[in-house]
Design an enzyme around this catalytic site. Structure first.
Site, PDB file in Angstrom:
ATOM      1  N   GLU A  23       0.261   4.101   1.708  1.00 17.68           N
ATOM      2  CA  GLU A  23       0.107   5.391   2.953  1.00 17.68           C
ATOM      3  C   GLU A  23       0.683   5.029   4.098  1.00 17.68           C
ATOM      4  O   GLU A  23       1.502   6.139   4.915  1.00 17.68           O
ATOM      5  CB  GLU A  23      -0.936   5.631   3.611  1.00 17.68           C
ATOM      6  N   GLU A  69      -7.220  -2.454   7.879  1.00 18.52           N
ATOM      7  CA  GLU A  69      -7.479  -3.878   6.729  1.00 18.52           C
ATOM      8  C   GLU A  69      -6.189  -4.961   6.892  1.00 18.52           C
ATOM      9  O   GLU A  69      -6.640  -5.891   6.567  1.00 18.52           O
ATOM     10  CB  GLU A  69      -6.537  -2.525   5.762  1.00 18.52           C
ATOM     11  N   HIS A 128      -1.053   1.453   6.809  1.00 18.55           N
ATOM     12  CA  HIS A 128      -1.639   2.305   7.480  1.00 18.55           C
ATOM     13  C   HIS A 128      -2.449   1.768   8.851  1.00 18.55           C
ATOM     14  O   HIS A 128      -3.009   0.924   8.800  1.00 18.55           O
ATOM     15  CB  HIS A 128      -2.228   3.241   6.465  1.00 18.55           C
ATOM     16  N   HIS A 179      -3.264  -0.673  -3.733  1.00 18.04           N
ATOM     17  CA  HIS A 179      -3.813   1.289  -2.626  1.00 18.04           C
ATOM     18  C   HIS A 179      -4.499   1.314  -4.410  1.00 18.04           C
ATOM     19  O   HIS A 179      -4.424   1.184  -5.447  1.00 18.04           O
ATOM     20  CB  HIS A 179      -2.404   2.102  -2.767  1.00 18.04           C
ATOM     21  N   HIS A 230      -7.084   5.194   7.925  1.00 22.92           N
ATOM     22  CA  HIS A 230      -8.408   4.876   6.912  1.00 22.92           C
ATOM     23  C   HIS A 230      -8.153   3.603   6.882  1.00 22.92           C
ATOM     24  O   HIS A 230      -7.867   2.610   7.096  1.00 22.92           O
ATOM     25  CB  HIS A 230      -9.058   4.956   5.835  1.00 22.92           C
ATOM     26  N   ASP A 232       1.347  -1.223   0.350  1.00 24.83           N
ATOM     27  CA  ASP A 232       0.297  -0.008   0.265  1.00 24.83           C
ATOM     28  C   ASP A 232       1.277   1.374  -0.512  1.00 24.83           C
ATOM     29  O   ASP A 232       1.917   1.078  -0.276  1.00 24.83           O
ATOM     30  CB  ASP A 232      -0.729  -0.482   0.909  1.00 24.83           C
TER      31      ASP A 232
END
Ligand SMILES: [Zn+2]
Length: 277
Positions: free
Chosen positions: A10, A134, A104, A60, A115, A8
């Site tokens: 972030e 996640e 993240h 992502h 998020h 990802d």
């Protein structure tokens, strides 16, 4: 031993602002290159530790951020969407270990760019009563497919919230959060070096302990998912799907046969939410 890396953006060193995560600007072009190079450090480390196959999954946004020509040519690259297993696509072809790179913290925490799956749609996701981000959602999927989450990287808030969930796993902290879009980062070069040596050591340790088998699919267990969504309009929309039960204005619930079905439903709801953007 086969390793699947889910990357990802972030949690990558140097990434702090939403602009850096969205296509169409020069800051994003720099950030996707850092993401690619952190993923590459994990690939190179895994091979150096003795992995025989490494797959890397772009996890992502639209799932097409990694720059394949900068990646180690020995790796297979999973790109594009939609795909059934989302951030874990590739798992259906078998993997012994999973690395989560650039991850993240979950929604509504103090992590950088925190998020859960879709910041427009989901405020909170719980599986069987435990709030998850996640890493929790996709970690359950990896385990269902018989793979072990062995290495994770991201900010300090992510590492702290996830450590209990994956007690044997190795964490690389790429930066410290002081707010949603602020903090203190390692240099990208140092983050890559730390990820590379952690990846090498993790694979070496698993091989030394005889953990070299390819994954076998575990028996799926039913999962109860509770969702708090960002607006009542989203709840109105999602409840058009007969499987979902409305708990209150912004809370919904559904039962799923497996972690895989949870992932697939969340990704369908995320796609539906674009109607209200
Ligand atoms: Zn992302």
């Amino acid at each position: 031993m086969k390793v699947l890396i889910s990357a990802d953006i972030e949690g990558i060193a140097g990434v702090f602002h939403p602009e850096q995560t969205r296509a169409g600007n020069s800051e994003y072009e720099a950030a996707r290159r850092w993401m690619t190079l952190e993923a590459n450090a994990a690939i190179e480390g895994a091979f150096a530790g003795g992995a025989t196959q490494v797959w890397v999954n772009d996890s992502h946004g639209g799932f097409r951020n990694l720059l394949p020509d900068l990646l180690d040519a020995r790796a297979q690259v999973v790109l594009g969407k939609p795909r059934t297993l989302g951030m874990m696509a590739g798992l259906e072809y078998g993997a012994a270990l999973v690395f989560m790179i650039g991850y993240h913290a979950m929604s509504q925490t103090r992590g950088i760019l925190a998020h859960t799956i879709n910041s427009f749609a989901f405020a909170r996701v719980s599986l069987n009563g435990a709030e998850v981000g996640e890493a929790g959602v996709y970690g359950a999927l990896a385990e269902e497919y018989g793979a072990r989450v062995a290495l994770l990287s991201g900010d300090d808030v992510f590492a702290e919230e996830t450590a209990l969930r994956f007690p044997g796993a190795r964490f690389v902290v790429t930066k410290s959060a002081t707010g949603h879009a602020s903090g203190v980062t390692q240099s990208p070069a140092n983050a890559r070096a730390a990820i590379g040596s952690a990846a090498r050591e993790v694979v070496q340790q698993h091989l030394a302990n005889g953990y070299a088998r390819e994954s076998t699919r575990a028996e799926a267990k039913p999962v109860e998912c509770e969702l708090r969504v960002q607006t009542s309009a989203l709840a109105d929309l999602f409840c058009q799907w007969p499987t979902l039960t409305r708990v209150d204005a912004v809370t919904l619930r559904f039962g799923a046969a497996s972690a895989e079905h949870v992932v697939r439903m969340l990704n369908c709801l995320s796609a539906m939410s674009f109607m209200l953007r």
